[in-house]
Structure formats: C-alpha cells, structure tokens
Design an enzyme around this catalytic site. Structure first.
Site: not given
Length: 757
Positions: A246-249
């Site tokens: 995932s992208d961060w968050g």
C-alpha cells in the site's frame, strides 16, 4: 511498442529464486501470517522468527531518502542521510533515453544497497492529466508509451543489482487534491488505453518486484481494496508475480485489502488482529492471508540474496546526474542562433535561481544531496565575462533595487541570461497548483531586461509545465531545464556554453493557457469525485485531434544542428505486424542527438479515437554529416483499442498511417498501411440494431434471406428514413408488420450464434 533499449529481457524474475511455497508459510500460525501482511515500523516489514527476515523500504524515485538512524517518521523529509539527487522524472523522462534511465536506476540501487535499503519506492508512472498536479515532477509524461518505456528502463536498472523497484501509484493517482479520498471516475476504455497502459508495459517487460497501490478510489472503490485492479487485471491478466504494497496509510479496511490482493500494509497500524478476527469469523478466507504472507516471504528471500554494497563513488554518480540533466533539458526556442553563447560575449547572468537553484520538488521524494552545483558558480568558473544580479526575491515579493540592478547589468551586456521559475512552495506532494503562470515579479523583470538588452535567453526551473505565451516574444531563446537534480547547474552551463547540444524533448504539451487543457473543466473535481470527462483525449491526443493551437507540442525540442529524415520503409512481417525503417542524417555543423518518434495515425471525419498516438521512439547521436538507419517494430497491439463489450483489445480491418517525425506536429515521413484485423466477429443479439445485422458477415446474409429486400436496401427508403431505421434494434421490429416477430428474431439469433438464442 518499440523502445530505445530492451528494458529487462535478461533480468531474472521472482520465479528465478527458490520461492517459499504456500506450504512453508502455511506452517506459521494465523497470527504470524497476519503480522507478515503489515509492517513492523515506518520503513520495515515484519520479521517472523528466523524464517522470514524484514524488508527495508526507502523513498526516492530520483534519489534515496534514508532517514538518520533513530528518526523513523515518514514526514521527516529533510532528516535524511546524503544521497545523489538525480534529475526527477519530469526531467529524466524528457531525455527520451531508456539506456540513460537504466544507468540511473543501477546507480540508485547501488546507493540503496549501501544505505541498507532493499526496495526503492519508485518509479512513479502516473499520467500527467493536468499540468496543475502538484506531483507532476515525479512523473514522466502525458503519454503512456514514453512513461512505460522510461519506467521499465528505470526498474530494470534498479533490479539489475538485486534491489527491488516499486512501481507507483497504482492507479489513476493524477492529482493531489483530496488524494486520500477522491474517487477517480473513469470509463474502462480510458483506463486501459491511458492510465493502466504504462503499468501493464512495465509489469510485462521489467517484472518489478513490487507495485504500490494508490490512496484514491477508482470508480468508487479504494485502490487498496480493489479486487478487479489488484487481482483480475494486475495478476490474472498481466501475470504480475510480485508483491503489492500500500501507499503509506492507504489501507482503510485490512480484511478487504487482503481479500482484494494487497499483500503488505505500510506503515503498520497495529490492526493485525482484524485479519485474525476476519478469518475466524468467516469473513476472510485464510488462503488469502497465506498467499499474501507467502509473497512477503518471497520478496524477503529475493532481496536477501542480492549482493550488498558498502558505499558508492559519489563523484561518478554526480557526473551521471550531470549527464542526465544535460540530456533532459529541452531547447524550446533559439532565434538568431543566440545559443550557444559565443566565447567573447559579455553575459549578464540574472536571477536568484542561478545562484540558489531549484533542483527537486518537495514531499516524500525530497533527497539530501551529496553536493549541489549552481549555474552561476559553473558559469563564473568558465570565464571572466560573466556578471551576476539576483533580480528578484525567491518569495515573490517586489524588490525594485534588485530589479534595477539587474536591468543596469543587462544594459552593459551582449546577452542577458535570465533564470526564471517557480518557487519551491508552489510544487509539492500533497496539494495541486492553481496556475501555470510564472510569478509576475519575474515576468516583469524579463520585460524590463528585454528593453535594456538586445539578446535575451531564459532558463526555466519548474517541475510542472509553465505558460510561456505571455512572455516568449521577449526571449530569443528558452531552455526548459525542469528540476535538474544536484548537478543541474553544471549541466545548464554545459548547454549554454556549447560543450554539448541540448537533446531533450517535451513529454507533455505546453498549452497557451490553462483553459486550453482538456481536463480543465473537470480537474480536480469535488464532492468526493473527479470525472475524467475528457476520456482518452489527454495531452496531444486532444490538441492534435482537434487542431488546437499550442505553445509547444508534445515531442518538441531543438538542438544546435538540423536533421533530415528520408527513405521511409514499412514492411509487413506477419499478420498485423510491420517493420518500420527510415534514415536520419545530421545535416548541420555540430554533433547532437535526435529523438525519432513513431506514431500511428487514423484519419476519421468524426473521430472515434485520437488522431495519432506515439508507438515508438529512438534517440540517436550523430556527428555532422553522419546518418543512420533507425528501425521500429509495430504490432497489432499498437493499433488496437480496448473494446468494453468484448472485454479485450480489438484490431479493426482498415487503413491507418505510419508517421515518423521530430514531434507530434513535425511529422517528416508518412506511409499508408492496411491492417488485416483480428478476425473476431462480434456476436449479434435481439438488441443489435438493424444496421449491425445488415453489416455483419454472418448475420447480414441470414437476415436478408429472411426479410428479402424489405428494410435491407437503402433504395427502398428515403436516405434519412433508412438511416433512422438502421439504428433500431431488431427486437423492436415486432410491431412493424414485416415478419420480424419475437419468435423469428429468436430464430435469427440462434442461427448466427450456433444455436444459442
């Protein structure tokens, strides 16, 4: 598609490493498997016992951002150890040089290894839908072919040293406004042909170790939870065998994300228990958790097998950054041969950006450079005939004494070189621009200098396109240097002084004004949605199809010489396959590189697709008087379009044109070609129109045999009425009294579909 250099045909894939089997991972407890699907810290995945080591990630599509030990927050953007800041993708893409991108990728991997990272979070390959996107400096182009080729080359270079590349942001992340919640509403044909095409090319050609899902929704479904995107398209269709992170968050529902095909959530949110509970409640199949855990294990084993490096040659990498910056700058204009500067010229160097360079954008890709060259230092070291005046303040506030000093210096010079551009706070991850204009203070300075000095050169520093039409007439030459990385100052001096010729080309159109941009009425959307109402008509696909005037077209760029194109040959090599060749000759007096561009064009009175599309390019460097034969390969995919009804790519029978030129609006050679088509015959149904039945190779004869000449020949009806009738579905003729009852229509459908009504 054709590219300058094979991206990674010889590169190993994950399958070349002894992957842990699902049975091995299945031996772990459910809690352990769940922990593998989430990180242990901001930059590291989770280790499990001695069986699965942790994987370390590092930001940096154009340089490695590894934070100082002990500072692990994702937002500590400047608290990083020094690394080479190569030109960001806005510049590197403009080089149109896949071999160069591969070398940059290998250098990035060497530094990542030395700094203890296993995976580089890059390249970013999202399409430049609008020049306002705040992160455009991290992306290559408005065109998916350039993006795919350059992205694949960078991936191949990174992975040539056993470090993983992470292609991002998958997918349709084309704005920063509300990026964590916005739904990008895009029809499937546009998705396939524009926004997914570069990702597909990179996955098939370069086999990246990882792909990063984006924050946004796609047609209402978050990318990290989108089974169609992450499993059906990425894995089942394209054959991706790596890890999806995932992208961060970006994860909102851990269980839904794992079920969709997301393997690793970063950074950790301490929600592993949600996975465990979902499995035990029957809401999540444990097999999905096992598969994701196995992919994390596979990546960990893969990067652990890479050769590790302790350091790198900082000087050599700086030189490579300088070479990349030189090859990326685009000479937009050069009237009266004002460039290169003559050795005897008295030159006024004007602009604070010459002394305090902008060389990268802001956000997660921000790199602390190992050193930093300014153009003023490089020019001053080249000779005594250079004077400097700041001319303006970087914060944009008016400063008449600075302006007056600059004008006085220009009045005494033979040539004034103005360094203009956008302030650092104008371009960053996290927000979009609201204008494409230069600061008014700088434009005013340019006009004043142009009145005082007869020869004016503008050097631009910007990560996104800026409008030039309002001031271009005040400049004899314009050099678009983009954000050129840490060695950009020396590279610009090389180009201005003629040590080498500019060779970059635009990978995005420069419009006259923001209102001309095809996405202008839709970007950035609102109320949680952004409609991609311009469809496939992004960038030059729009401008060239509708003949909209632009400041500078896609693919444009000048050199210090001239090139001639001759002897186009198009040879059919198989069904829907052609070899394309032409000769390119340097007919000028200086060595330089030309970017030869291949387009496929469709001449339609009422366009159903872009007028032409880039399908290949080659960068060739030639000495004066030298020529070379440039070759391309065209395949059926290059002329195909995505058919939503078929759920596949479609190649139509009919003519198209092969175009070869120096930009999308500087086509030098053309050749008409006819495609054989893919042989597919569309199915007919009760709701297929009369016209579709009559034109069908099977249905037409069957229908004519049944109804004779009634409604089947235009001579039986006035033209306008016949056109109307052709648009009516066959099932609707049941009340027309011509024998097409519902039973007859069903019989006709059965006759053309092998007995299936």
């Amino acid at each position: 598609m054709t590219q300058s250099e094979p991206a990674s045909a010889a590169e190993p894939t994950l399958n070349d490493v002894a992957e842990p089997t699902l049975e091995e991972v299945a031996e772990l407890t459910l809690e352990e498997k769940a922990s593998l699907t989430s990180g242990s810290s901001t930059w590291r995945s989770t280790a499990v016992r001695d069986a699965v080591p942790a994987v370390t990630f590092a930001d940096g599509p154009h340089g490695i951002r590894r934070q100082v030990k002990g500072s692990g927050d994702a937002l500590g953007l400047t608290n990083s150890v020094p690394a080479t800041c190569f030109p960001p993708a806005v510049a590197l893409g403009s080089s149109w040089d896949a071999a160069l991108a591969r070398r940059v990728g290998a250098a990035l991997a060497r530094e990542a290894s030395a700094l203890g990272a296993d995976v580089v979070l890059g390249p970013g390959v999202n399409i430049k839908r609008s020049p306002l996107c705040g992160r455009n400096f991290e992306y290559f182009s408005e065109d998916p072919h350039v993006t795919g080729v350059m992205g694949a080359a960078l991936v191949a270079g990174i992975q040539s040293r056993g470090i993983g590349a992470c292609v991002k942001h998958f997918a349709v992340n084309n704005q920063e406004t509300d990026r964590m919640r916005i739904s990008a509403d895009v029809d499937e044909r546009t998705l396939r042909e524009i926004y997914l095409a570069a990702f597909e090319y990179i996955v098939r050609e370069a086999a990246p170790y990882t792909v990063m899902s984006s924050y946004n929704k796609i047609n209402g479904v978050y990318a990290s939870e989108n089974h169609w995107l992450l499993t059906e398209v990425l894995r089942d269709e394209w054959g991706f065998d790596g890890l999806v992170v995932s992208d961060w968050g970006a994860v909102n529902d851990r269980a839904a994300a794992v079920a969709a095909g997301l393997d690793l959530e970063m950074p950790p949110t301490r929600t592993d228990q949600q996975i465990v509970d979902a499995v035990r409640d029957g809401r999540l199949d444990e097999a999905a958790v096992t598969r994701s855990a196995a992919r994390v294990h596979a990546l960990a084993r893969r990067v652990a097998a890479a050769e590790r490096y302790e350091d790198w040659d900082a000087g050599a990498h700086h030189d490579l950054a300088r070479e990349a910056a030189r090859g990326s700058a685009v000479l937009l204009k050069n009237e009266h041969g004002v460039l290169p500067l003559t050795p005897s010229a008295r030159v006024a160097v004007i602009g604070e950006l010459a002394r305090t360079p902008r060389y990268q954008g802001y956000g997660s890709s921000h790199v602390v450079p190992t050193r930093l060259d300014s153009a003023w230092d490089a020019l001053r070291d080249a000779g005594p005939e250079f004077g400097f005046a700041a001319g303006y303040r970087l914060d944009g506030a008016p400063d008449e004494p600075l302006k007056r000093e600059a004008v006085e210096l220009a009045a005494e010079a033979d040539v004034a070189v103005l360094f203009l551009g956008l302030p650092g706070e104008a371009e960053s991850e996290g927000f979009d621009r609201t204008s494409i204009d230069l600061p008014e203070v700088q434009v005013g300075l340019l006009r004043a200098v142009a009145r005082a000095c007869s020869r004016v050169v503008v050097v631009l520093a910007n990560g996104g396109v800026v409008a030039v039409s309002g001031w271009a007439d005040d400049a004899d030459a314009i050099l678009e240097a983009w954000l050129p990385g840490q060695a950009g100052g020396s590279a610009i001096a090389d180009l201005l002084l003629g040590a080498c010729s500019p060779s970059g080309r635009l990978t995005e159109t420069i419009p006259h004004r923001l209102a001309d941009v095809p996405s202008h009425l839709h970007f950035p959307g609102g109320d949680g949605h952004v409609a991609y109402g311009e469809g496939r008509y992004v960038g030059y696909r729009y401008y060239d199809t509708l003949d909209v005037d632009v400041a500078y077209p896609f693919g444009h760029g000048l050199t210090y010489t001239r090139f001639e194109y001759t002897d186009l040959a198009v040879t059919e090599t198989g069904p829907n396959a052609w070899a394309v060749e032409c000769t390119v000759t340097n007919v000028g007096e200086r060595a330089a590189a030309e970017v030869v561009q291949l387009y496929v064009a469709f001449d339609e009175e009422h366009p159903t697709r872009p007028r032409h599309e880039l399908r290949g390019f080659a960068k060739v460097e030639l000495e004066p008087g030298a020529g070379t034969r440039v070759s391309f390969t065209l395949t059926g995919r290059d002329i195909a379009w995505w058919s939503v009804s078929r759920g596949s790519w479609r190649i139509d029978v009919g003519p198209f044109t092969v175009e070869v030129g120096a930009s999308s609006r500087d086509i030098r050679l053309r050749r008409a070609v006819t495609a054989a088509g893919d042989g597919h015959v569309d199915a007919l149904s009760r709701m297929s129109t009369l016209g579709e039945w009559l034109d069908h190779p099977v249905g037409g004869p069957v229908l004519r045999e049944r109804i004779g000449t009634r409604l089947s020949e235009s001579a039986d009806l006035p033209p306008a009425l016949f056109t109307l009738v052709r648009g009516i579905p066959l099932a609707k003729f049941s009340t027309f009294g011509i024998g097409l009852t519902p039973d007859v229509v069903d019989e006709l459908v059965a006759a053309v579909s092998g007995g299936v009504a």
